[in-house]
Design an enzyme around this catalytic site. Sequence first.
Site, PDB file in Angstrom:
ATOM      1  CD  GLN A 143       6.338   1.567  -0.795  1.00  0.00           C
ATOM      2  OE1 GLN A 143       6.319   1.946   0.362  1.00  0.00           O
ATOM      3  NE2 GLN A 143       6.924   0.430  -1.186  1.00  0.00           N
ATOM      4  CB  SER A 202       3.717  -0.811   0.748  1.00  0.00           C
ATOM      5  OG  SER A 202       4.915  -0.727   1.493  1.00  0.00           O
ATOM      6  CG  ASP A 212       8.332  -2.490   1.100  1.00  0.00           C
ATOM      7  OD1 ASP A 212       7.927  -1.349   0.798  1.00  0.00           O
ATOM      8  OD2 ASP A 212       7.670  -3.268   1.804  1.00  0.00           O
TER       9      ASP A 212
END
Length: 313
Positions: A305, A255, A231
């Site tokens: 993502q 996110s 991330d």
Amino acid sequence: MTEAARAAAADPAGVHESSVPVDVNGLPHGQPVLDRLVALLDLEPIEENIFRGVSPAESPVRVFGGQVAGQALVAAGRTVPTDRRVHSLHAYFIRPGDPSVPIVYEVDRTRDGRSFTTRRVVAVQHGKTIFSLSASFQIDEDGIDHAEAMPEVPDPETLPSYGELIGELRNKLGGIANLPRPIDVRYVTEPPWTRRESGPSEARNQVWMRADGTLPDDDLLHVCLLAYASDMTLLDSVLARHGVYWGLDEVAGASLDHAMWFHRPFRADDWFLYDCSSPSASGSRGLATGRFFSRDGGLVATVVQEGLLRVRD
């Protein structure tokens, strides 16, 4: 949990003690900081299939997405036989996490098959779900094998550290730029905060990464460390295409979902290349893909993502 990790869990705010090494900008790093991340991922079992995790004493205003993903994967893995490795996860970030209170992880043992095991995890705070994850585990099996080649990039030892690159911008960027750094990051591409000065560029971001210290021989821990690191820097590839960056421009982001596929065994305390790119952005959402390569060129994981990205003129 190692003895160092136990000490770190008992004193999570101790990252600024004089015994902890700091980089050129005074940011704590190295083995003591990594041990505190290991302790963070060592969840407390409070009931069958229920675990509790905490956030570090020094946290952004919201729980870091990589932290909750890593902790949820630990919770899932604690209910799976050790002969089965996680091969994929799919997750949604539903609400912002509150770093001031614990997070409760509830595991649903969805299926236990002969070859595959499936788990679903929900993370709860203040009585509401903030994150959900589904993960699949598989026994080791032989089969066909191929992979894309790693891009040609400089060796990580030849590249400056994050602290050397960020310099005086650290305080202006704020947020995660000022936190202790358990992951050593070395930029291969020009850092996005300097690339923005020349305007929009290729939607790509490449960094070498590794856990900044030595980890125990625990396959699940290494996978969860990679989930944590995945991330970091991923959405930078979206922003690079538009010549903007967190903290320096009017960018608000979060996110939305996260998927990973783990292809081959690896160690998270060895160098790995994180090669990220963005195929599309629209509707205030940006899509980013990432590939993790081991130092010897093996493709070890793939990440996708979608993030919420609101950029004001």
